[in-house]
Write a protein that holds these residues in place. Sequence first.
Motif, PDB file in Angstrom:
ATOM      1  N   LEU A   1      24.328  35.127  38.362  1.00  0.00           N
ATOM      2  CA  LEU A   1      25.371  35.085  37.325  1.00  0.00           C
ATOM      3  C   LEU A   1      25.454  33.755  36.536  1.00  0.00           C
TER       4      LEU A   1
ATOM      5  N   VAL B   1      27.337  31.449  35.778  1.00  0.00           N
ATOM      6  CA  VAL B   1      28.964  30.845  35.699  1.00  0.00           C
ATOM      7  C   VAL B   1      29.102  29.653  35.158  1.00  0.00           C
TER       8      VAL B   1
ATOM      9  N   ASP C   1      34.429  35.749  36.835  1.00  0.00           N
ATOM     10  CA  ASP C   1      33.384  35.041  37.411  1.00  0.00           C
ATOM     11  C   ASP C   1      33.418  34.788  38.962  1.00  0.00           C
TER      12      ASP C   1
ATOM     13  N   THR D   1      31.003  36.698  42.157  1.00  0.00           N
ATOM     14  CA  THR D   1      30.472  35.946  43.066  1.00  0.00           C
ATOM     15  C   THR D   1      30.448  36.828  44.435  1.00  0.00           C
TER      16      THR D   1
ATOM     17  N   ARG E   1      35.037  40.674  30.760  1.00  0.00           N
ATOM     18  CA  ARG E   1      33.972  39.705  31.293  1.00  0.00           C
ATOM     19  C   ARG E   1      33.144  40.543  32.175  1.00  0.00           C
TER      20      ARG E   1
ATOM     21  N   LEU F   1      29.068  41.263  32.005  1.00  0.00           N
ATOM     22  CA  LEU F   1      28.155  40.862  32.822  1.00  0.00           C
ATOM     23  C   LEU F   1      27.128  42.248  33.396  1.00  0.00           C
TER      24      LEU F   1
END
Length: 275
Positions: free
Chosen positions: A135, A137, A152, A156, A192, A196
């Motif tokens: 990721l 981040v 984000d 996780t 978002r 991703l």
Amino acid sequence: MAMDTLPDDDAATVLRSGSAHVTAPILPDVVEEARRLVAAADEAGLRVRLIGGAAVRLHGGADFDPSFVREIRDIDLVTGKGDGRRAEAFLEAQGYVANRTFNAMHGARRLLFYDEGHGRQVDVFINTFEMCHVLPVGEHLDRDPLTIPLADLLMTKLQIVTLNAKDRSDAYAILLGHELGAGDAERIDAGRIAELCARDWGLYRTSQLNFERLLGALPESGLDDASRGLVAERIAGIVEAMERVPKSVKWKARARVGDRVRWYEEPDEVDQGGY
């Protein structure tokens, strides 16, 4: 010269020797210590942000649902690309003990430290969070004053192939406590998450499976009907965004292979000993 313009060696010297940045002992309360570290790093010109249980708890504030209160043992931080050496110097100046062997081997992407007095560990992820999936981040460390953005932070949790009770609880806490929306640090940006997942079919697949698991476990979550309905509604909103966003030819080709080929990594357990 401003701290954020210093070369690594000069920054490390200032952070090690500058007593102004060693102004408080390590706090016994892990969440308050996490908050203190972010503030002290900002003062030192180093941008770090929280992930993990402390980040989830801080976003919940006074309204944090008691169903999701859990023990938080350690502190997890993210810093930007190229800031690993400065983060190492900063944490040592704050009284933390580095795992020299681990940091020498993995320091380009992750660092490990110990609070010996309280038996705690501090993980620092450098630019990316790499477990079952990678990721990015470190892309938006300026969006929130304490933590990585909520989208984000939720990712996780969603990237974990084998979701345990602790991570399921954190995911529920984020989903229940925050509306969907963009441009607000206290909202979950579904766009978002969709972006991703559109970059990586494997991340999409793991997230899809975890949303199914979260929905399936809602009856045992301890939440009332209204809260369960709210969590389900927000999951549906994120899934809709994930499906709607355009996918690349490469993504579609990997989707056709599907679960026949493993799509995730098995993260290594980090040794908490061996200073």
